[in-house]
Design a protein around this motif. Sequence first.
Motif, PDB file in Angstrom:
ATOM      1  N   MET A   1       0.841  -1.161   0.000  1.00 53.03           N
ATOM      2  CA  MET A   1       0.000   0.000   0.000  1.00 53.03           C
ATOM      3  C   MET A   1       0.893   1.233   0.000  1.00 53.03           C
ATOM      4  SD  MET A   1      -2.776   0.905   2.918  1.00 53.03           S
ATOM      5  CE  MET A   1      -1.973   0.598   4.448  1.00 53.03           C
ATOM      6  N   PRO A   2       0.985   1.923  -1.132  1.00 52.98           N
ATOM      7  CA  PRO A   2       1.868   3.086  -1.235  1.00 52.98           C
ATOM      8  C   PRO A   2       1.271   4.311  -0.543  1.00 52.98           C
ATOM      9  CG  PRO A   2       0.792   2.695  -3.322  1.00 52.98           C
ATOM     10  CD  PRO A   2       0.399   1.563  -2.429  1.00 52.98           C
ATOM     11  N   LEU A   3       2.176   5.116   0.017  1.00 56.59           N
ATOM     12  CA  LEU A   3       1.817   6.394   0.617  1.00 56.59           C
ATOM     13  C   LEU A   3       2.738   7.445   0.030  1.00 56.59           C
ATOM     14  CD1 LEU A   3       0.546   8.344   2.704  1.00 56.59           C
ATOM     15  CD2 LEU A   3       2.221   7.497   4.344  1.00 56.59           C
ATOM     16  N   VAL A   4       2.152   8.450  -0.616  1.00 60.24           N
ATOM     17  CA  VAL A   4       2.916   9.535  -1.215  1.00 60.24           C
ATOM     18  C   VAL A   4       2.629  10.798  -0.403  1.00 60.24           C
ATOM     19  CG1 VAL A   4       3.293  10.916  -3.287  1.00 60.24           C
ATOM     20  CG2 VAL A   4       2.707   8.484  -3.505  1.00 60.24           C
ATOM     21  N   ASN A   5       3.683  11.432   0.120  1.00 62.62           N
ATOM     22  CA  ASN A   5       3.549  12.687   0.856  1.00 62.62           C
ATOM     23  C   ASN A   5       3.961  13.839  -0.044  1.00 62.62           C
ATOM     24  OD1 ASN A   5       2.828  12.187   3.740  1.00 62.62           O
ATOM     25  ND2 ASN A   5       4.562  10.790   3.554  1.00 62.62           N
TER      26      ASN A   5
ATOM     27  N   MET B   1       0.872   6.483  -9.902  1.00 58.03           N
ATOM     28  CA  MET B   1       1.226   5.277  -9.146  1.00 58.03           C
ATOM     29  C   MET B   1       0.524   4.047  -9.713  1.00 58.03           C
ATOM     30  SD  MET B   1       3.490   6.251  -7.035  1.00 58.03           S
ATOM     31  CE  MET B   1       3.649   4.740  -6.102  1.00 58.03           C
ATOM     32  N   VAL B   2      -0.729   4.192 -10.094  1.00 58.39           N
ATOM     33  CA  VAL B   2      -1.479   3.068 -10.670  1.00 58.39           C
ATOM     34  C   VAL B   2      -0.868   2.645 -12.005  1.00 58.39           C
ATOM     35  CG1 VAL B   2      -3.717   2.446 -11.692  1.00 58.39           C
ATOM     36  CG2 VAL B   2      -3.619   3.523  -9.439  1.00 58.39           C
ATOM     37  N   ALA B   3      -0.374   3.604 -12.777  1.00 59.73           N
ATOM     38  CA  ALA B   3       0.285   3.268 -14.041  1.00 59.73           C
ATOM     39  C   ALA B   3       1.520   2.413 -13.806  1.00 59.73           C
ATOM     40  CB  ALA B   3       0.657   4.547 -14.794  1.00 59.73           C
ATOM     41  N   ILE B   4       2.168   2.595 -12.679  1.00 58.84           N
ATOM     42  CA  ILE B   4       3.372   1.830 -12.341  1.00 58.84           C
ATOM     43  C   ILE B   4       3.011   0.497 -11.681  1.00 58.84           C
ATOM     44  CG2 ILE B   4       5.442   1.806 -10.861  1.00 58.84           C
ATOM     45  CD1 ILE B   4       5.397   4.952 -11.209  1.00 58.84           C
ATOM     46  N   GLU B   5       2.076   0.544 -10.733  1.00 54.61           N
ATOM     47  CA  GLU B   5       1.781  -0.615  -9.887  1.00 54.61           C
ATOM     48  C   GLU B   5       0.660  -1.507 -10.389  1.00 54.61           C
ATOM     49  OE1 GLU B   5       2.570   1.582  -5.666  1.00 54.61           O
ATOM     50  OE2 GLU B   5       0.597   1.724  -6.567  1.00 54.61           O
TER      51      GLU B   5
ATOM     52  N   ARG C   1      -5.171   0.910  -6.880  1.00 52.16           N
ATOM     53  CA  ARG C   1      -5.764   2.258  -6.811  1.00 52.16           C
ATOM     54  C   ARG C   1      -6.433   2.493  -5.450  1.00 52.16           C
ATOM     55  NH1 ARG C   1      -6.951   6.228 -10.301  1.00 52.16           N
ATOM     56  NH2 ARG C   1      -6.498   4.900 -12.096  1.00 52.16           N
ATOM     57  N   GLY C   2      -7.218   1.556  -4.999  1.00 49.36           N
ATOM     58  CA  GLY C   2      -7.979   1.722  -3.762  1.00 49.36           C
ATOM     59  C   GLY C   2      -7.152   1.794  -2.495  1.00 49.36           C
TER      60      GLY C   2
END
Length: 71
Positions: A1-5, A29-33, A38-39
């Motif tokens: 679960m990615p977190l972008v600050n 991020m979804v384009a990469i992962e 997404r959710g």
Amino acid sequence: MPLVNIDVIEGVFTAQQKQDMIRNVTDTMVAIEGENLRGVTWVKINEVKTGDWGIGGKMLSSGDVKAMAGR
């Protein structure tokens, strides 16, 4: 679960611009992962008080940032 600050100076970006940041960063991020993540992709915008941020030894204000952006 990615977190972008994302750190920004308070008072520079509108609510719509922050929503655009959240949507566009999530899409990137979804384009990469992959779409399945997404959710669970979190994007957090942290607003730093004007004057509490500096660059090159100089304090930055929201007015300085708006001037740099030509607004």
